[in-house]
Motif scaffolding. Structure first.
Motif, mmCIF file in Angstrom:
data_model
loop_
_atom_site.group_PDB
_atom_site.id
_atom_site.type_symbol
_atom_site.label_atom_id
_atom_site.label_comp_id
_atom_site.label_asym_id
_atom_site.label_seq_id
_atom_site.Cartn_x
_atom_site.Cartn_y
_atom_site.Cartn_z
ATOM 1 N N HIS A 84 -4.811 4.999 3.124
ATOM 2 C CA HIS A 84 -5.017 5.292 1.699
ATOM 3 C C HIS A 84 -6.238 6.186 1.594
ATOM 4 O O HIS A 84 -7.320 5.858 2.084
ATOM 5 N N SER A 89 -1.135 7.133 -5.980
ATOM 6 C CA SER A 89 -1.813 7.904 -4.933
ATOM 7 C C SER A 89 -3.283 8.163 -5.257
ATOM 8 O O SER A 89 -4.107 8.330 -4.356
ATOM 9 N N ARG A 97 3.258 4.145 -3.676
ATOM 10 C CA ARG A 97 2.405 5.264 -3.244
ATOM 11 C C ARG A 97 2.477 6.466 -4.187
ATOM 12 O O ARG A 97 1.454 7.069 -4.526
ATOM 13 N N ASP A 98 3.671 6.819 -4.636
ATOM 14 C CA ASP A 98 3.812 8.012 -5.472
ATOM 15 C C ASP A 98 3.075 7.853 -6.796
ATOM 16 O O ASP A 98 2.407 8.782 -7.268
#
Length: 231
Positions: free
Chosen positions: A179, A162, A158-159
């Motif tokens: 998302h 993103s 995710r990081d």
């Protein structure tokens, strides 16, 4: 357009041969095998087959899903599609390529990944794309289960991911992690099934008109969905 739950649709519904003025007496089947009785199945079109067809406009679906990402400002857009031997996968990938060509964006060979039409296929394909020297900034998933696999890997990183854009053809069959840059293009399988059933009932009632070919797609600007059917 954010969707979390949905159904999985295939590319075609097919009934039995149009040349039959009344239905054969054998048991209905979904296999579409020669000699079978009245049938209504989810399958791909068979060129030259004397049967009614209801199809998705797969090229338009691939193109529309890609254009959505282009409009959002993405410039290196990959495509995860099904096996190279599957017509649906090829048609949607061609739509992806044509949309990129029209936008003047690269459609490099390494941005097109063929996978099985399952979650693990989407995961493996996304992992392959992320390992490229120049990874994509967005992905078109041409099938809902493939889309789930793609989204799983995006969620796990995710990081770093993103900002990754994801455009999925077909409603997601079960919940996925949220998302922000997700677009889902519903296929409208219910409408396809109802249309196929209507054609089948017309054959059972004695219709002997030539085989019909109805296309459900992006004619109204929304790929799939409850769009118009055209012959």
């Amino acid at each position: 357009m954010r969707r979390r739950l949905g159904t999985c649709g295939s590319s075609t519904a097919r009934t039995w041969p149009a040349s039959s003025s009344r239905p054969p007496t054998s048991t209905p089947t979904s296999s579409g095998s020669p000699g079978a009785g009245p049938r209504s199945s989810w399958s791909t079109a068979r060129p030259g087959a004397d049967v009614d067809h209801v199809l998705f406009d797969n090229h338009a679906l691939g193109r529309t899903a890609t254009e959505e990402l282009v409009r959002a400002g993405y410039t290196r857009i990959a495509c995860v599609t099904g096996p190279a031997t599957t017509p649906t996968a090829g048609e949607r990938a061609t739509g992806w390529r044509d949309a990129l060509d029209a936008a003047g964006l690269p459609a490099d060979d390494d941005l097109l990944v063929h996978a099985n039409f399952r979650v693990d296929g989407g995961r493996d394909a996304m992992a392959s794309l992320l390992s490229l020297p120049q990874p994509p900034d967005a992905v078109v998933a041409t099938n809902n289960l493939v889309g789930v696999g793609v989204l799983q890997l995006v969620a796990e990183a995710r990081d770093e991911l993103s900002g990754m854009g994801v455009s999925v053809i077909g409603e997601l069959p079960f919940a996925t992690s949220a998302h922000d840059n997700l677009t889902v293009h519903p296929l409208g399988p219910r409408e396809m099934g109802l249309t196929a059933a209507r054609l089948l009932l017309e054959r059972i009632a004695g219709s002997s008109e030539p085989a019909r070919r109805l296309v459900q797609g992006a004619g109204d600007g929304t790929a799939g969905g409850v769009g118009r059917l055209r012959q």
